[in-house]
Design a protein around this motif. Structure first.
Motif, PDB file in Angstrom:
ATOM      1  N   LYS A  37       3.953 -40.636   7.396  1.00  0.00           N
ATOM      2  CA  LYS A  37       4.641 -40.238   8.625  1.00  0.00           C
ATOM      3  C   LYS A  37       3.855 -39.150   9.361  1.00  0.00           C
ATOM      4  CE  LYS A  37       9.249 -41.428   6.917  1.00  0.00           C
ATOM      5  NZ  LYS A  37      10.613 -40.923   6.614  1.00  0.00           N
ATOM      6  N   LEU A  38       2.648 -38.853   8.856  1.00  0.00           N
ATOM      7  CA  LEU A  38       1.810 -37.848   9.498  1.00  0.00           C
ATOM      8  C   LEU A  38       1.472 -38.292  10.917  1.00  0.00           C
ATOM      9  CD1 LEU A  38       0.110 -35.199   9.193  1.00  0.00           C
ATOM     10  CD2 LEU A  38      -1.792 -36.669   8.480  1.00  0.00           C
ATOM     11  N   GLU A  39       1.580 -37.362  11.855  1.00  0.00           N
ATOM     12  CA  GLU A  39       1.301 -37.679  13.251  1.00  0.00           C
ATOM     13  C   GLU A  39      -0.199 -37.869  13.468  1.00  0.00           C
ATOM     14  OE1 GLU A  39       2.111 -35.835  17.743  1.00  0.00           O
ATOM     15  OE2 GLU A  39       2.661 -34.706  15.947  1.00  0.00           O
ATOM     16  N   ARG A  40      -0.536 -38.880  14.234  1.00  0.00           N
ATOM     17  CA  ARG A  40      -1.936 -39.138  14.555  1.00  0.00           C
ATOM     18  C   ARG A  40      -2.311 -38.320  15.787  1.00  0.00           C
ATOM     19  NH1 ARG A  40      -4.848 -44.936  13.873  1.00  0.00           N
ATOM     20  NH2 ARG A  40      -6.989 -44.266  14.246  1.00  0.00           N
ATOM     21  N   THR A  41      -3.162 -37.329  15.605  1.00  0.00           N
ATOM     22  CA  THR A  41      -3.588 -36.440  16.681  1.00  0.00           C
ATOM     23  C   THR A  41      -5.104 -36.335  16.663  1.00  0.00           C
ATOM     24  OG1 THR A  41      -3.528 -34.442  15.306  1.00  0.00           O
ATOM     25  CG2 THR A  41      -1.457 -35.096  16.383  1.00  0.00           C
ATOM     26  N   ALA A  42      -5.641 -35.531  17.570  1.00  0.00           N
ATOM     27  CA  ALA A  42      -7.092 -35.319  17.597  1.00  0.00           C
ATOM     28  C   ALA A  42      -7.564 -34.705  16.280  1.00  0.00           C
ATOM     29  CB  ALA A  42      -7.460 -34.415  18.771  1.00  0.00           C
ATOM     30  N   LYS A  43      -6.726 -33.849  15.687  1.00  0.00           N
ATOM     31  CA  LYS A  43      -7.104 -33.181  14.438  1.00  0.00           C
ATOM     32  C   LYS A  43      -7.070 -34.126  13.238  1.00  0.00           C
ATOM     33  CE  LYS A  43      -5.724 -28.468  15.696  1.00  0.00           C
ATOM     34  NZ  LYS A  43      -4.854 -27.310  15.335  1.00  0.00           N
TER      35      LYS A  43
END
Length: 208
Positions: free
Chosen positions: A160-166
């Motif tokens: 469920k980890l958000e997909r971001t630039a990091k």
């Protein structure tokens, strides 16, 4: 004209493959235990990054502690691979590794990078499966994570980890792992490490 080089950083601020020496230095200078090496082709660099740094940099890998004061439980298969992950925070700095159970020798290591413990456990298992198949080793893998074992069975990292630039780089690694599971057959048996009965898994990072 200078020859093109690729720099693999196995352990540094942000592990990865870099195309300039400056970028490599930014990831490794002042980083304790940094592991890196240059390669002449991108293909060679990618192959090295997916493997243990100790196959390339000529240093002895550290040994993990064998549980129960150095004595393995009789139920444990010595000729096996154990995998585990560690994460400082959730999400946080995540890393994982594979350790040969028979002598505690570290066989591969990845991270730290921003992620979660469950992702690390999943990637560790897939890395272990790919490593054993590549090397032609016939041995089981131990994991202490039921979640990771199910994700591998389903061939999908259900984070469920958000997909971001990091986290984009980590999600690229996850995609490669899922692709490997879909496209490869393996005979390796995945076994549950019974922590309550046997103590910490040999690949444990000892941070509890």
């Amino acid at each position: 004209m200078a020859k093109e080089k690729y720099y693999v950083v196995w352990e540094g601020v942000t592990p990865g493959i870099y195309s300039t020496w400056t970028d490599c230095q930014l990831q490794t200078k002042g980083y304790e235990g940094a592991k890196y090496k240059s390669f002449t082709t991108r293909q060679e660099a990618e192959r090295a990054f997916a493997s243990s740094p100790y196959a390339y940099i000529g240093k002895n890998a550290p040994k993990a502690k064998v549980p129960n004061n150095g004595v393995l439980p009789p139920q444990v298969i010595e000729n096996s691979l154990a995998v585990d992950a560690a994460c400082s925070g959730n999400p946080g700095a995540m890393e994982y590794r594979g350790v040969y159970v028979g002598n505690g020798q570290q066989m591969f290591h990845f991270g730290p990078t921003l992620g979660t413990n469950n992702i690390g456990e999943f990637l560790a298992l897939v890395h272990g499966l790919a490593y054993l198949k590549q090397q032609g080793y016939d041995m089981p893998i131990y994991s202490d994570s039921k979640i990771a074992m199910k994700w591998v069975k389903d061939k999908q990292c259900k984070t469920k980890l958000e997909r971001t630039a990091k986290t984009e780089e980590l999600f690229s690694v996850i995609a490669r792992a899922e692709k490997w599971l879909r496209e490869n057959r393996y005979s390796t048996t995945i076994l549950k490490w019974e922590t309550k009965e046997w103590g910490e898994i040999p690949a444990d990072f000892g941070r509890k």
